[in-house]
Motif scaffolding. Structure first.
Motif, PDB file in Angstrom:
ATOM      1  N   GLU A  67       0.828  -1.207   0.000  1.00  9.83           N
ATOM      2  CA  GLU A  67       0.000   0.000   0.000  1.00  9.83           C
ATOM      3  C   GLU A  67       0.866   1.261   0.000  1.00  9.83           C
ATOM      4  O   GLU A  67       0.583   2.221  -0.723  1.00  9.83           O
ATOM      5  CB  GLU A  67      -0.941   0.002   1.210  1.00  9.83           C
ATOM      6  CG  GLU A  67      -2.064  -1.024   1.139  1.00  9.83           C
ATOM      7  CD  GLU A  67      -3.050  -0.744   0.025  1.00  9.83           C
ATOM      8  OE1 GLU A  67      -3.209   0.434  -0.374  1.00  9.83           O
ATOM      9  OE2 GLU A  67      -3.684  -1.709  -0.460  1.00  9.83           O
ATOM     10  N   GLU A  68       1.918   1.267   0.783  1.00  5.75           N
ATOM     11  CA  GLU A  68       2.814   2.421   0.817  1.00  5.75           C
ATOM     12  C   GLU A  68       3.498   2.650  -0.532  1.00  5.75           C
ATOM     13  O   GLU A  68       3.703   3.791  -0.949  1.00  5.75           O
ATOM     14  CB  GLU A  68       3.880   2.232   1.906  1.00  5.75           C
ATOM     15  CG  GLU A  68       3.385   2.415   3.324  1.00  5.75           C
ATOM     16  CD  GLU A  68       3.258   3.879   3.733  1.00  5.75           C
ATOM     17  OE1 GLU A  68       3.692   4.763   2.953  1.00  5.75           O
ATOM     18  OE2 GLU A  68       2.737   4.142   4.828  1.00  5.75           O
TER      19      GLU A  68
ATOM     20  N   GLY B 167       2.324   1.698  -3.436  1.00  5.00           N
ATOM     21  CA  GLY B 167       1.360   1.884  -4.514  1.00  5.00           C
ATOM     22  C   GLY B 167       1.403   0.808  -5.577  1.00  5.00           C
ATOM     23  O   GLY B 167       1.066   1.062  -6.742  1.00  5.00           O
TER      24      GLY B 167
ATOM     25  N   ALA C 160      -1.861   4.911   4.258  1.00  6.73           N
ATOM     26  CA  ALA C 160      -1.580   3.596   3.652  1.00  6.73           C
ATOM     27  C   ALA C 160      -1.546   2.503   4.709  1.00  6.73           C
ATOM     28  O   ALA C 160      -1.990   1.376   4.474  1.00  6.73           O
ATOM     29  CB  ALA C 160      -0.252   3.637   2.883  1.00  6.73           C
TER      30      ALA C 160
ATOM     31  N   LYS D  39      -5.156   1.771   5.746  1.00  4.50           N
ATOM     32  CA  LYS D  39      -5.835   1.000   4.704  1.00  4.50           C
ATOM     33  C   LYS D  39      -5.383  -0.445   4.729  1.00  4.50           C
ATOM     34  O   LYS D  39      -6.192  -1.385   4.641  1.00  4.50           O
ATOM     35  CB  LYS D  39      -5.579   1.613   3.327  1.00  4.50           C
ATOM     36  CG  LYS D  39      -6.281   0.884   2.196  1.00  4.50           C
ATOM     37  CD  LYS D  39      -6.011   1.549   0.842  1.00  4.50           C
ATOM     38  CE  LYS D  39      -6.684   0.771  -0.288  1.00  4.50           C
ATOM     39  NZ  LYS D  39      -6.391   1.378  -1.612  1.00  4.50           N
ATOM     40  N   ALA D  40      -4.068  -0.650   4.865  1.00  5.42           N
ATOM     41  CA  ALA D  40      -3.521  -2.001   4.873  1.00  5.42           C
ATOM     42  C   ALA D  40      -4.062  -2.813   6.049  1.00  5.42           C
ATOM     43  O   ALA D  40      -4.421  -3.987   5.901  1.00  5.42           O
ATOM     44  CB  ALA D  40      -1.993  -1.943   4.947  1.00  5.42           C
TER      45      ALA D  40
END
Length: 204
Positions: A20-21, A23, A194, A197-198
């Motif tokens: 996530e970080e 992308g 991020a 979200k993860a």
């Protein structure tokens, strides 16, 4: 496309956060550790050690990578991110990544196992692993009195790897209030979009 095989454990959380970080596009396949999905022949072809996490990079001729630290390094090198800006910063990232991989993770994991999962309490083992977890967290605490992130001013894969363990001192029945600088750092990383979200994804 990255194919991620993982579960909601500290080691399993690391790679979701990194993806996530960074992308990167990925597909997550959650393994049921209780059903021993990680020991099945199809998964052992990806990770012969039979542990999570592991990835398959379909953009690189289905290249498989196992061990969470190795995966973090692979993904960071693939994107050129979260590794530091020069040789010195990269070395600091690697030093603190190895600190987690060889020390904090295994030791805290043993403390938790003897406290929660051992068939019977073994006082000397509990004392040993709690004491060593305390020592390692104290090393981290002292470092974070002088450093915003583990390798300096920049967030890196060392922070990702260590955060998933250090945010839960209660797992080893330790008091988080004894480590205020760790708690500052834990909260700072936990507020990253991020990361949030993860953690939602891996928990779903």
């Amino acid at each position: 496309m990255i194919e991620l095989h993982t579960a909601n454990t500290p080691n399993g959380q690391k790679i979701v956060i990194a993806l996530e970080e960074l992308g990167l596009t990925y597909q997550m396949i959650k393994l049921n550790l209780g059903a021993l999905d990680q020991k099945k022949p199809a998964y052992l072809k990806i990770n012969p050690n039979g542990r999570i996490p592991a990835i398959v990079d379909h953009a690189e001729n289905n290249f498989a990578v196992f061990e969470s630290g190795a995966i973090l390094i692979y993904l960071a090198e693939k994107t050129g991110k979260l590794l530091g800006n020069d040789a010195k910063e990269r070395s600091l990232v690697m030093q603190w990544l190895m600190f987690q991989m060889s020390g904090l993770g295994p030791i805290m994991g043993q403390a938790g196992w003897f406290l929660r999962s051992a068939p019977e309490p073994i006082a000397i083992a509990i004392q040993r692993y709690q004491n060593e977890t305390t020592r390692l967290l104290t090393v981290l605490e002292n470092h974070l009195t002088e450093s915003e992130y583990l390798a300096g001013k920049e967030f890196s894969i060392a922070d990702i790897s260590t955060w998933t363990w250090a945010k839960r001192p209660e797992y080893a029945e330790l008091d988080a209030s004894e480590f205020p600088h760790i708690q500052r750092w834990v909260e700072q990383i936990g507020n990253r979009s991020a990361v949030q979200k993860a953690m939602q994804i891996i928990a779903s």
